[in-house]
Design an enzyme around this catalytic site. Structure first.
Site, PDB file in Angstrom:
ATOM      1  N   SER A 113      29.694  18.742  89.178  1.00  0.00           N
ATOM      2  CA  SER A 113      29.826  19.694  88.074  1.00  0.00           C
ATOM      3  C   SER A 113      28.984  19.157  86.927  1.00  0.00           C
ATOM      4  CB  SER A 113      31.311  19.855  87.725  1.00  0.00           C
ATOM      5  OG  SER A 113      31.499  20.691  86.628  1.00  0.00           O
ATOM      6  N   HIS A 169      28.841  23.295  90.349  1.00  0.00           N
ATOM      7  CA  HIS A 169      29.300  24.283  89.363  1.00  0.00           C
ATOM      8  C   HIS A 169      28.217  24.613  88.343  1.00  0.00           C
ATOM      9  CE1 HIS A 169      33.698  22.731  89.918  1.00  0.00           C
ATOM     10  NE2 HIS A 169      33.285  23.427  90.949  1.00  0.00           N
ATOM     11  N   ASP A 189      38.137  19.580  90.597  1.00  0.00           N
ATOM     12  CA  ASP A 189      37.706  20.227  91.830  1.00  0.00           C
ATOM     13  C   ASP A 189      37.082  19.190  92.761  1.00  0.00           C
ATOM     14  OD1 ASP A 189      37.223  22.271  93.636  1.00  0.00           O
ATOM     15  OD2 ASP A 189      35.421  22.991  92.618  1.00  0.00           O
TER      16      ASP A 189
END
Length: 189
Positions: free
Chosen positions: A12, A39, A132
């Site tokens: 991310s 992401h 995540d």
């Protein structure tokens, strides 16, 4: 662990820089498919693929519905969809609700790939600002795969690798610069 058949990777915040460095250091002879869920690149996956292609030792393409995972290719999760690996080792896309505020979700990718590849899968969690990937990495380890986590102190954003370590642990906890050499050793004969 048996000979690895696939690698899944999630990141991310700070992920683009980390992926550029890691993909540049992979051996071009690597035959395993590598699937990336990032992401920060999910709003314009064409641009992400183009940026990564400028650094990667392997070809970089967007993962597409029902296409098989290709050996020696980097597949990038498309924008706005969860990317899953089906038991027949083809991709599936889903618009199910966001997981950990993200779609594509690293957990969704890792969970499905763990089921498809079991003890021949390597999961890698890199820099990121949420949790995540932690649950998915636990699934990979539970099914016999190998878990690699970037050393949180080495990550641009340590939250994601720290969450993965706290929830799933790791078989290898390394600074970013050591991850590609490890993948090369694990995956090449």
């Amino acid at each position: 662990m048996h000979t690895p058949e696939a690698i899944v990777m999630g990141c991310s915040a700070g992920g683009l820089t980390a992926l550029e460095a890691l993909l540049a250091a992979l051996d071009p002879q690597l035959s395993q498919p590598l699937v990336v869920c990032c992401h920060t690149g999910s709003s314009n996956v064409d641009m992400l693929c183009e940026l990564l292609s400028g650094h990667a030792a392997l070809p970089v393409i967007e993962a597409r519905e029902r296409e098989p995972l290709q050996p020696g290719m980097v597949h990038v999760a498309p924008s706005g969809y969860h990317l899953l690996v089906e038991p027949d080792r083809r991709f599936a896309l889903s618009v199910d609700p966001r997981v950990s505020f993200a779609r594509p979700s690293i957990d969704v990718l890792f969970d499905s790939a763990a089921e498809a590849y079991r003890d021949t899968l390597i999961g890698v969690v890199l820099t990121g600002a949420n949790k995540d990937g932690a649950e998915g990495l636990a699934s990979i380890r539970r099914l016999g795969g190998v878990a690699i986590v970037q050393e949180p102190g080495d990550a641009e954003s340590p939250t994601m690798p720290q969450a993965a370590l706290d929830h799933a642990g790791a078989d290898h906890r390394l600074p970013l610069a050591a991850i590609a050499p490890l993948l090369n050793r694990l995956c090449l004969p």
